[in-house]
Design a protein around this motif. Structure first.
Motif, PDB file in Angstrom:
ATOM      1  N   TYR A  43       0.831  -1.204   0.000  1.00  0.00           N
ATOM      2  CA  TYR A  43       0.000   0.000   0.000  1.00  0.00           C
ATOM      3  C   TYR A  43       0.865   1.253   0.000  1.00  0.00           C
ATOM      4  O   TYR A  43       0.819   2.054  -0.941  1.00  0.00           O
ATOM      5  CB  TYR A  43      -0.945  -0.016   1.204  1.00  0.00           C
ATOM      6  N   GLY A  44       1.669   1.408   1.030  1.00  0.00           N
ATOM      7  CA  GLY A  44       2.537   2.590   1.078  1.00  0.00           C
ATOM      8  C   GLY A  44       3.588   2.589  -0.009  1.00  0.00           C
ATOM      9  O   GLY A  44       4.001   3.651  -0.486  1.00  0.00           O
ATOM     10  N   GLY A  45       4.030   1.400  -0.439  1.00  0.00           N
ATOM     11  CA  GLY A  45       5.079   1.315  -1.440  1.00  0.00           C
ATOM     12  C   GLY A  45       4.564   1.219  -2.861  1.00  0.00           C
ATOM     13  O   GLY A  45       4.642   2.162  -3.639  1.00  0.00           O
ATOM     14  N   LEU A  46       3.998   0.044  -3.201  1.00  0.00           N
ATOM     15  CA  LEU A  46       3.611  -0.214  -4.585  1.00  0.00           C
ATOM     16  C   LEU A  46       2.485   0.699  -5.060  1.00  0.00           C
ATOM     17  O   LEU A  46       2.559   1.288  -6.143  1.00  0.00           O
ATOM     18  CB  LEU A  46       3.206  -1.681  -4.736  1.00  0.00           C
ATOM     19  N   ALA A  47       1.427   0.816  -4.258  1.00  0.00           N
ATOM     20  CA  ALA A  47       0.285   1.650  -4.679  1.00  0.00           C
ATOM     21  C   ALA A  47       0.701   3.107  -4.848  1.00  0.00           C
ATOM     22  O   ALA A  47       0.299   3.776  -5.810  1.00  0.00           O
ATOM     23  CB  ALA A  47      -0.845   1.536  -3.660  1.00  0.00           C
ATOM     24  N   GLN A  48       1.513   3.609  -3.936  1.00  0.00           N
ATOM     25  CA  GLN A  48       1.946   5.004  -4.033  1.00  0.00           C
ATOM     26  C   GLN A  48       2.888   5.205  -5.219  1.00  0.00           C
ATOM     27  O   GLN A  48       2.838   6.240  -5.894  1.00  0.00           O
ATOM     28  CB  GLN A  48       2.635   5.438  -2.734  1.00  0.00           C
ATOM     29  N   PHE A  49       3.726   4.225  -5.492  1.00  0.00           N
ATOM     30  CA  PHE A  49       4.635   4.318  -6.633  1.00  0.00           C
ATOM     31  C   PHE A  49       3.852   4.368  -7.945  1.00  0.00           C
ATOM     32  O   PHE A  49       4.156   5.153  -8.844  1.00  0.00           O
ATOM     33  CB  PHE A  49       5.592   3.128  -6.629  1.00  0.00           C
ATOM     34  N   ILE A  50       2.815   3.518  -8.058  1.00  0.00           N
ATOM     35  CA  ILE A  50       1.986   3.526  -9.266  1.00  0.00           C
ATOM     36  C   ILE A  50       1.262   4.862  -9.402  1.00  0.00           C
ATOM     37  O   ILE A  50       1.138   5.411 -10.511  1.00  0.00           O
ATOM     38  CB  ILE A  50       0.991   2.358  -9.229  1.00  0.00           C
ATOM     39  N   ALA A  51       0.777   5.402  -8.276  1.00  0.00           N
ATOM     40  CA  ALA A  51       0.129   6.716  -8.328  1.00  0.00           C
ATOM     41  C   ALA A  51       1.100   7.777  -8.839  1.00  0.00           C
ATOM     42  O   ALA A  51       0.707   8.687  -9.588  1.00  0.00           O
ATOM     43  CB  ALA A  51      -0.390   7.097  -6.938  1.00  0.00           C
ATOM     44  N   GLY A  52       2.362   7.671  -8.462  1.00  0.00           N
ATOM     45  CA  GLY A  52       3.359   8.614  -8.957  1.00  0.00           C
ATOM     46  C   GLY A  52       3.563   8.500 -10.457  1.00  0.00           C
ATOM     47  O   GLY A  52       3.689   9.514 -11.156  1.00  0.00           O
ATOM     48  N   ILE A  53       3.582   7.269 -10.974  1.00  0.00           N
ATOM     49  CA  ILE A  53       3.713   7.081 -12.422  1.00  0.00           C
ATOM     50  C   ILE A  53       2.531   7.716 -13.152  1.00  0.00           C
ATOM     51  O   ILE A  53       2.697   8.413 -14.170  1.00  0.00           O
ATOM     52  CB  ILE A  53       3.818   5.585 -12.756  1.00  0.00           C
ATOM     53  N   LEU A  54       1.334   7.506 -12.634  1.00  0.00           N
ATOM     54  CA  LEU A  54       0.149   8.076 -13.273  1.00  0.00           C
ATOM     55  C   LEU A  54       0.171   9.599 -13.218  1.00  0.00           C
ATOM     56  O   LEU A  54      -0.275  10.268 -14.157  1.00  0.00           O
ATOM     57  CB  LEU A  54      -1.114   7.543 -12.586  1.00  0.00           C
ATOM     58  N   GLU A  55       0.694  10.160 -12.145  1.00  0.00           N
ATOM     59  CA  GLU A  55       0.797  11.619 -12.049  1.00  0.00           C
ATOM     60  C   GLU A  55       1.761  12.162 -13.102  1.00  0.00           C
ATOM     61  O   GLU A  55       1.507  13.205 -13.711  1.00  0.00           O
ATOM     62  CB  GLU A  55       1.255  12.030 -10.643  1.00  0.00           C
ATOM     63  N   LEU A  56       2.862  11.464 -13.334  1.00  0.00           N
ATOM     64  CA  LEU A  56       3.803  11.909 -14.360  1.00  0.00           C
ATOM     65  C   LEU A  56       3.169  11.807 -15.748  1.00  0.00           C
ATOM     66  O   LEU A  56       3.378  12.695 -16.588  1.00  0.00           O
ATOM     67  CB  LEU A  56       5.083  11.071 -14.299  1.00  0.00           C
ATOM     68  N   ILE A  57       2.419  10.746 -16.007  1.00  0.00           N
ATOM     69  CA  ILE A  57       1.731  10.624 -17.290  1.00  0.00           C
ATOM     70  C   ILE A  57       0.739  11.761 -17.460  1.00  0.00           C
ATOM     71  O   ILE A  57       0.577  12.310 -18.558  1.00  0.00           O
ATOM     72  CB  ILE A  57       1.028   9.260 -17.389  1.00  0.00           C
ATOM     73  N   LYS A  58       0.076  12.127 -16.373  1.00  0.00           N
ATOM     74  CA  LYS A  58      -0.908  13.205 -16.422  1.00  0.00           C
ATOM     75  C   LYS A  58      -0.244  14.561 -16.614  1.00  0.00           C
ATOM     76  O   LYS A  58      -0.891  15.527 -17.017  1.00  0.00           O
ATOM     77  CB  LYS A  58      -1.736  13.196 -15.140  1.00  0.00           C
ATOM     78  N   GLY A  59       1.053  14.656 -16.303  1.00  0.00           N
ATOM     79  CA  GLY A  59       1.772  15.906 -16.483  1.00  0.00           C
ATOM     80  C   GLY A  59       2.091  16.633 -15.192  1.00  0.00           C
ATOM     81  O   GLY A  59       2.580  17.760 -15.233  1.00  0.00           O
ATOM     82  N   SER A  60       1.851  15.998 -14.039  1.00  0.00           N
ATOM     83  CA  SER A  60       2.123  16.633 -12.744  1.00  0.00           C
ATOM     84  C   SER A  60       3.500  16.186 -12.256  1.00  0.00           C
ATOM     85  O   SER A  60       3.655  15.093 -11.695  1.00  0.00           O
ATOM     86  CB  SER A  60       1.040  16.264 -11.727  1.00  0.00           C
ATOM     87  N   THR A  61       4.497  17.021 -12.464  1.00  0.00           N
ATOM     88  CA  THR A  61       5.875  16.645 -12.130  1.00  0.00           C
ATOM     89  C   THR A  61       6.079  16.519 -10.635  1.00  0.00           C
ATOM     90  O   THR A  61       6.701  15.558 -10.153  1.00  0.00           O
ATOM     91  CB  THR A  61       6.845  17.697 -12.701  1.00  0.00           C
ATOM     92  N   PHE A  62       5.571  17.477  -9.871  1.00  0.00           N
ATOM     93  CA  PHE A  62       5.789  17.450  -8.421  1.00  0.00           C
ATOM     94  C   PHE A  62       5.132  16.232  -7.777  1.00  0.00           C
ATOM     95  O   PHE A  62       5.768  15.493  -7.021  1.00  0.00           O
ATOM     96  CB  PHE A  62       5.253  18.731  -7.783  1.00  0.00           C
ATOM     97  N   ALA A  63       3.844  16.013  -8.061  1.00  0.00           N
ATOM     98  CA  ALA A  63       3.139  14.883  -7.456  1.00  0.00           C
ATOM     99  C   ALA A  63       3.779  13.563  -7.863  1.00  0.00           C
ATOM    100  O   ALA A  63       3.940  12.652  -7.029  1.00  0.00           O
ATOM    101  CB  ALA A  63       1.667  14.912  -7.850  1.00  0.00           C
ATOM    102  N   GLY A  64       4.154  13.430  -9.128  1.00  0.00           N
ATOM    103  CA  GLY A  64       4.787  12.204  -9.582  1.00  0.00           C
ATOM    104  C   GLY A  64       6.113  11.955  -8.889  1.00  0.00           C
ATOM    105  O   GLY A  64       6.415  10.838  -8.456  1.00  0.00           O
ATOM    106  N   THR A  65       6.918  13.010  -8.751  1.00  0.00           N
ATOM    107  CA  THR A  65       8.218  12.868  -8.092  1.00  0.00           C
ATOM    108  C   THR A  65       8.060  12.496  -6.626  1.00  0.00           C
ATOM    109  O   THR A  65       8.760  11.610  -6.109  1.00  0.00           O
ATOM    110  CB  THR A  65       9.014  14.172  -8.218  1.00  0.00           C
ATOM    111  N   ALA A  66       7.140  13.162  -5.937  1.00  0.00           N
ATOM    112  CA  ALA A  66       6.950  12.903  -4.509  1.00  0.00           C
ATOM    113  C   ALA A  66       6.400  11.503  -4.265  1.00  0.00           C
ATOM    114  O   ALA A  66       6.924  10.752  -3.424  1.00  0.00           O
ATOM    115  CB  ALA A  66       6.018  13.958  -3.914  1.00  0.00           C
ATOM    116  N   PHE A  67       5.342  11.118  -4.986  1.00  0.00           N
ATOM    117  CA  PHE A  67       4.738   9.804  -4.763  1.00  0.00           C
ATOM    118  C   PHE A  67       5.711   8.676  -5.091  1.00  0.00           C
ATOM    119  O   PHE A  67       5.787   7.681  -4.353  1.00  0.00           O
ATOM    120  CB  PHE A  67       3.467   9.662  -5.595  1.00  0.00           C
TER     121      PHE A  67
END
Length: 249
Positions: A106-130
């Motif tokens: 949850y804290g690891g894999l799910a958050q990492f995937i959320a970060g990938i999706l944020e980068l695809i969406k174009g959100s650099t900060f959220a993707g980097t942090a997650f």
């Protein structure tokens, strides 16, 4: 006055038979007298326009991955802080395997995937942090696993202190970006940076670790609140306090 100018006869090559004449269209009306090659060009353009590919779709990420990443971070942080505050029996008690398991998935894999999706969406900060904190939790999972194999690794006090302090420095850098986000994220990252620094000092002081547990608990709670506030805003149109955009820098 000069002699009248007589109209010159047309060239024999431009006879009436060779001039473009309007022709009757089937059903009435006249077709255009434009050259055939010009009409063919217009026809080809129409054909190309008809079979042209559709305009590109927007980003493939239709939803908002932010609440998922914040919930994964906040829930796992709260579970760990149950141990750091001393609310469970001991740090090696029966509750710790639960935290380790959730830290991986949850804290690891799910958050990492959320970060990938944020980068695809174009959100650099959220993707980097997650992705950073998702990798942190997966790394913490592996560290705890290795400690069960060789407990002597826990004696590296200086290395653990520097490791936690380094994450505190990184989190402080992330906090600067939140000064243009909202108060919820500002509190999450500021309290998380304080938690990391206190945990670094807590390597040599149990009381400092316990205090860090309470600060970390407030950090995880703020992350869950911010996630739910964003979820309510997207799905219900309800804007809760502390998530309105700010601009301090």
């Amino acid at each position: 006055m000069g002699p009248p100018v007589l109209e010159q006869p047309s060239n024999s090559s431009e006879s009436a038979a060779t001039r473009p004449q309007p022709t009757k269209r089937f059903g009435g009306g006249e077709e255009s007298s434009a050259p055939a090659d010009h009409r063919v060009g217009i026809y080809e353009q129409d054909k190309l326009a008809q079979y042209a590919p559709p305009p590109p779709h927007p980003s493939g990420v239709r939803g908002n991955p932010g609440p998922v990443g914040l919930l994964a971070f906040g829930m796992t942080t709260l579970m760990l802080m149950f141990i750091e505050t001393g609310w469970t029996a001991t740090s090696d008690g029966p509750f710790k395997p639960t935290v380790i398991a959730y830290a991986m998935f949850y804290g690891g894999l799910a958050q990492f995937i959320a970060g990938i999706l944020e980068l695809i969406k174009g959100s650099t900060f959220a993707g980097t942090a997650f992705m950073s904190y998702g990798a942190f939790w997966m790394g913490w999972f592996m560290l705890e696993y290795f400690l069960t194999i060789d407990p002597i690794l826990s004696n590296s006090l200086t290395g653990k202190t520097l490791w936690l302090a380094l994450w505190g420095v990184l989190t402080s850098g992330f906090f600067v970006v939140t000064l243009r986000k909202n108060f919820g994220l500002m509190y999450v990252f500021s309290s998380l940076a304080i938690t990391f620094f206190m945990l670094a000092g807590g390597v040599y002081s149990h009381n400092t670790t316990k205090a860090a547990g309470y600060v970390g608990f407030s950090c995880g709670s703020a992350a869950i609140y911010t996630a739910l506030a964003l979820l309510y805003q997207d799905e219900l149109g309800i804007t809760l306090p502390f998530i309105s955009p700010v601009n301090f820098i």
